[in-house]
Design a protein around this motif. Structure first.
Motif, PDB file in Angstrom:
ATOM      1  N   ARG A 159       0.832  -1.216   0.000  1.00  0.00           N
ATOM      2  CA  ARG A 159       0.000   0.000   0.000  1.00  0.00           C
ATOM      3  C   ARG A 159       0.861   1.258   0.000  1.00  0.00           C
ATOM      4  N   ALA A 160       1.986   1.199   0.705  1.00  0.00           N
ATOM      5  CA  ALA A 160       2.889   2.358   0.719  1.00  0.00           C
ATOM      6  C   ALA A 160       3.445   2.625  -0.681  1.00  0.00           C
ATOM      7  N   ALA A 161       3.727   1.554  -1.412  1.00  0.00           N
ATOM      8  CA  ALA A 161       4.220   1.709  -2.786  1.00  0.00           C
ATOM      9  C   ALA A 161       3.146   2.336  -3.670  1.00  0.00           C
ATOM     10  N   LEU A 162       1.910   1.881  -3.506  1.00  0.00           N
ATOM     11  CA  LEU A 162       0.804   2.487  -4.264  1.00  0.00           C
ATOM     12  C   LEU A 162       0.636   3.954  -3.889  1.00  0.00           C
ATOM     13  N   GLY A 163       0.895   4.274  -2.628  1.00  0.00           N
ATOM     14  CA  GLY A 163       0.807   5.668  -2.204  1.00  0.00           C
ATOM     15  C   GLY A 163       1.805   6.562  -2.929  1.00  0.00           C
ATOM     16  N   LYS A 164       3.014   6.056  -3.148  1.00  0.00           N
ATOM     17  CA  LYS A 164       4.021   6.830  -3.886  1.00  0.00           C
ATOM     18  C   LYS A 164       3.607   7.019  -5.349  1.00  0.00           C
ATOM     19  N   ILE A 165       3.015   5.974  -5.916  1.00  0.00           N
ATOM     20  CA  ILE A 165       2.514   6.092  -7.293  1.00  0.00           C
ATOM     21  C   ILE A 165       1.402   7.124  -7.361  1.00  0.00           C
ATOM     22  N   ALA A 166       0.517   7.097  -6.366  1.00  0.00           N
ATOM     23  CA  ALA A 166      -0.587   8.068  -6.332  1.00  0.00           C
ATOM     24  C   ALA A 166      -0.071   9.492  -6.172  1.00  0.00           C
ATOM     25  N   ASP A 167       1.000   9.683  -5.388  1.00  0.00           N
ATOM     26  CA  ASP A 167       1.597  11.023  -5.239  1.00  0.00           C
ATOM     27  C   ASP A 167       2.056  11.560  -6.592  1.00  0.00           C
ATOM     28  N   THR A 168       2.727  10.699  -7.348  1.00  0.00           N
ATOM     29  CA  THR A 168       3.189  11.112  -8.681  1.00  0.00           C
ATOM     30  C   THR A 168       2.004  11.373  -9.603  1.00  0.00           C
ATOM     31  N   ALA A 169       0.984  10.523  -9.508  1.00  0.00           N
ATOM     32  CA  ALA A 169      -0.190  10.656 -10.375  1.00  0.00           C
ATOM     33  C   ALA A 169      -0.921  11.964 -10.129  1.00  0.00           C
ATOM     34  N   ILE A 170      -1.086  12.321  -8.877  1.00  0.00           N
ATOM     35  CA  ILE A 170      -1.838  13.543  -8.575  1.00  0.00           C
ATOM     36  C   ILE A 170      -1.043  14.776  -9.006  1.00  0.00           C
ATOM     37  N   GLU A 171       0.288  14.714  -8.905  1.00  0.00           N
ATOM     38  CA  GLU A 171       1.111  15.839  -9.359  1.00  0.00           C
ATOM     39  C   GLU A 171       0.988  16.010 -10.871  1.00  0.00           C
ATOM     40  N   ILE A 172       1.107  14.912 -11.597  1.00  0.00           N
ATOM     41  CA  ILE A 172       0.990  14.985 -13.066  1.00  0.00           C
ATOM     42  C   ILE A 172      -0.406  15.438 -13.465  1.00  0.00           C
ATOM     43  N   TYR A 173      -1.423  14.798 -12.895  1.00  0.00           N
ATOM     44  CA  TYR A 173      -2.798  15.150 -13.277  1.00  0.00           C
ATOM     45  C   TYR A 173      -3.097  16.616 -12.997  1.00  0.00           C
ATOM     46  N   TYR A 174      -2.825  17.064 -11.787  1.00  0.00           N
ATOM     47  CA  TYR A 174      -3.259  18.410 -11.393  1.00  0.00           C
ATOM     48  C   TYR A 174      -2.564  19.489 -12.215  1.00  0.00           C
ATOM     49  N   LEU A 175      -1.262  19.373 -12.376  1.00  0.00           N
ATOM     50  CA  LEU A 175      -0.536  20.398 -13.135  1.00  0.00           C
ATOM     51  C   LEU A 175      -0.989  20.438 -14.588  1.00  0.00           C
ATOM     52  N   GLN A 176      -1.217  19.272 -15.176  1.00  0.00           N
ATOM     53  CA  GLN A 176      -1.652  19.243 -16.576  1.00  0.00           C
ATOM     54  C   GLN A 176      -3.114  19.658 -16.713  1.00  0.00           C
TER      55      GLN A 176
END
Length: 582
Positions: free
Chosen positions: A507-524
């Motif tokens: 779950r912690a690994a998925l959390g890191k993926i989600a952190d990257t995903a939200i950064e990419i999604y929000y900025l774009q």
């Protein structure tokens, strides 16, 4: 309806003297407020609409979280087809639940009427989204009753009760309905709702003639004719509790609809009703012949599983004794009860995921996930209570998470989740889908939701583009996260097992993926939105195919660069799984 984004969760505290019902309500309100980043008052109105009027959770939260101030006291507006009513609600949810509701709250409700009647005033103060919603609801439901109400977790204020009565009788306001539900009323309704899902403890069912009895592999059954008056008696005695086992409730009597025809037949040709109607099916734990009343059964723990529309329509028509209905009572084995419900509900639009929950694919997944202690796609019992997402996987939400990973179903996942269980169902829940696929998707979806909430709170209420992180943004973040996983990981690796997915390390690994995903999604997303001139409100933007078409290439470009990153690169899931000890 201005969304209130704060650095703290808008918690409502329960008094130590509060009974469990109030504590349950407060916990649910807090969770909704956190999920949508809205005030406790708005979260409470959303909770009320979701639980008492069966409004979809995402729709309720999206409506309660509309951006902008100057809502003129209108916290939530929605239409309820079952009661054929448009509700305009203001919520009050203070911190001290031992205090009475402030008298001024009812004055605020009455002051909303002019703004509801003429939305130009709302547009003048910049509330275009709320104005559009009101106009749309009024146009689509022009023949519905309109009710203005105050719901409160404060204790009952007798002065407000008297003022509401005066408002009803006023010649100025009497064309609408009015209601005030204080803490006592809300708790009572919630208790009744929970109890209604358990069925009726015991009652008699009188037939109008001889009863045919049968036994078989399914259990036992009794078949015969019952007068409309007997069904009306049961309905007026127990209301919706009578339909605890039904996957749909009364759909209203829209012009030209099936239910309107039922009422018309009952009124105009009651003698033909038996021949033209499919009848009513009742599931009971036990049924025995009554020793006191001829041609009667004593039913225990029972409910109507097919015939909700018929029963409601007969009650609305106040049908006569000349109107008779074919009734089938089934004392079924537990193993076949859900199949009886499934195959007895197909005539009208229903929450189709409730029916899908008992098909062979879902039953297989239920067994496989049950091995690790997860309750997958639970049946109806207790469905109103707040659920622990770490232990319970909800089928409708899961379907949205699965669909959000695909560009051809993303908008559908946001805009109409019921349709996911129709034509796309076999593509989303394909026959080979594994329990590991399901759990990974569920974990990822919930983590993306948590990360969205954190980011929304971090931005603060003054962030001009905070609407791009509204409730439905979770599905866009899942969409982005799934692209990251596809780019970097092999989710079909033998190392990624059900047991390893269900660990804190994974779950912690998925959390890191989600952190990257939200950064990419929000900025774009901010770059694509550009003030919203092309897409309109945030709500419409997050449901826009055109927005998806413009945003996806930007997301793909950023994801393609991830493998070359030397620092902060998202984890490779099979490597994470390899390092998790059994």
């Amino acid at each position: 309806m201005k969304a209130v984004y704060t650095n703290e969760r808008p918690k409502v505290k329960a008094s130590v003297k509060d009974p469990s019902t109030l504590a349950d309500i407060i916990d649910s309100v807090n969770e909704l407020g956190l999920r949508a980043g809205i005030s406790k008052h708005r979260a409470f109105t959303a909770w009320f609409a979701i639980n008492m009027h069966d409004l979809d959770e995402d729709d309720a939260l999206s409506s309660a979280a509309m951006d902008g101030g100057n809502d003129q006291g209108i916290d939530l507006v929605f239409a309820d087809d079952s009661t054929r009513t448009i509700y305009v609600i203001q919520g009050h949810c203070g911190d001290n639940h031992t205090k009475v509701t402030p008298k001024s709250k009812w004055s605020d409700v009455v002051s909303t009427i002019p703004f509801f009647e003429d939305t130009r005033s709302l547009r003048e103060v910049g509330r275009h989204e709320l104005a559009d919603q009101i106009d749309s609801i009024k146009t689509e439901n022009s023949d519905y009753t309109i009710a203005f109400g105050l719901i409160s977790l404060g204790r009952k204020n007798v002065t407000i009760t008297k003022t509401v009565d005066a408002t009803r009788q006023s010649k100025t306001f009497n064309k609408y309905q009015y209601f005030y539900l204080a803490q006592e009323n809300v708790k009572e309704q919630y208790d009744a709702l929970i109890e209604s899902e358990r069925g009726i403890a015991e009652d008699q069912l009188a037939f109008s003639g001889n009863i045919i009895e049968d036994t078989g592999e399914y259990g036992r059954a009794w078949i015969g004719n019952v007068s409309a008056k007997e069904l009306i008696r049961l309905h007026r005695t127990y209301s919706n509790q009578l339909f605890a086992g039904n996957v749909r409730l009364f759909l209203g009597t829209r012009k030209g609809g099936i239910n309107e025809q039922i009422i018309k037949t009952a009124n105009e040709t009651p003698g033909l009703f038996w021949a033209l109607n499919n009848g009513v099916s009742i599931i009971a734990d036990t049924a025995t012949n009554s020793k006191k009343i001829k041609n009667s059964l004593t039913l225990r723990r029972f409910s109507i599983v097919n015939g909700c529309q018929t029963t409601n329509a007969l009650s609305q028509a106040n049908a006569s004794d000349d109107c008779k209905v074919l009734v089938r009572v089934i004392a079924a084995k537990d193993s076949v009860k859900n199949d009886v419900v499934r195959f007895n509900n197909s005539q009208n639009a229903i929450k189709i995921w409730t029916v899908r929950a008992v098909d062979s694919t879902q039953e297989r997944l239920r067994r496989e996930l049950g091995v690790i202690g997860l309750d997958y796609a639970p049946k109806q019992s207790g469905s109103r209570r707040r659920r622990d997402k770490s232990k319970i996987i909800e089928l409708d939400r899961l379907a949205q998470y699965l669909a959000a990973q695909r560009n051809d179903f993303l908008i559908q996942a946001i805009d109409n989740k019921a349709e996911l269980f129709d034509q796309p169902y076999s593509q989303i829940f394909y026959p080979q889908i594994s329990a590991a696929d399901i759990l990974l998707t569920w974990q990822l979806g919930n983590i993306c939701e948590e990360k969205r909430i954190e980011q929304l709170r971090a931005l603060g209420k003054s962030a001009p583009t905070g609407g791009l992180l509204a409730v439905t943004a979770t599905f866009w973040i899942i969409f982005t996260a799934s692209k990251i996983i596809s780019k970097l990981s092999d989710i079909h690796s033998p190392h990624i097992t059900l047991e390893k997915i269900n660990t804190d390390n994974f779950r912690a690994a998925l959390g890191k993926i989600a952190d990257t995903a939200i950064e990419i999604y929000y900025l774009q997303a901010v770059d694509t939105y550009q003030g919203g001139k092309e897409f309109g409100t945030y709500k419409s933007t997050l449901r826009s195919t055109r927005f998806l078409q413009q945003l996806e290439p930007k997301i793909d470009f950023k994801v393609a660069q991830l493998p070359t990153m030397k620092t902060n690169r998202p984890p490779i899931l099979e490597n994470v799984a390899k390092n998790i000890k059994p």
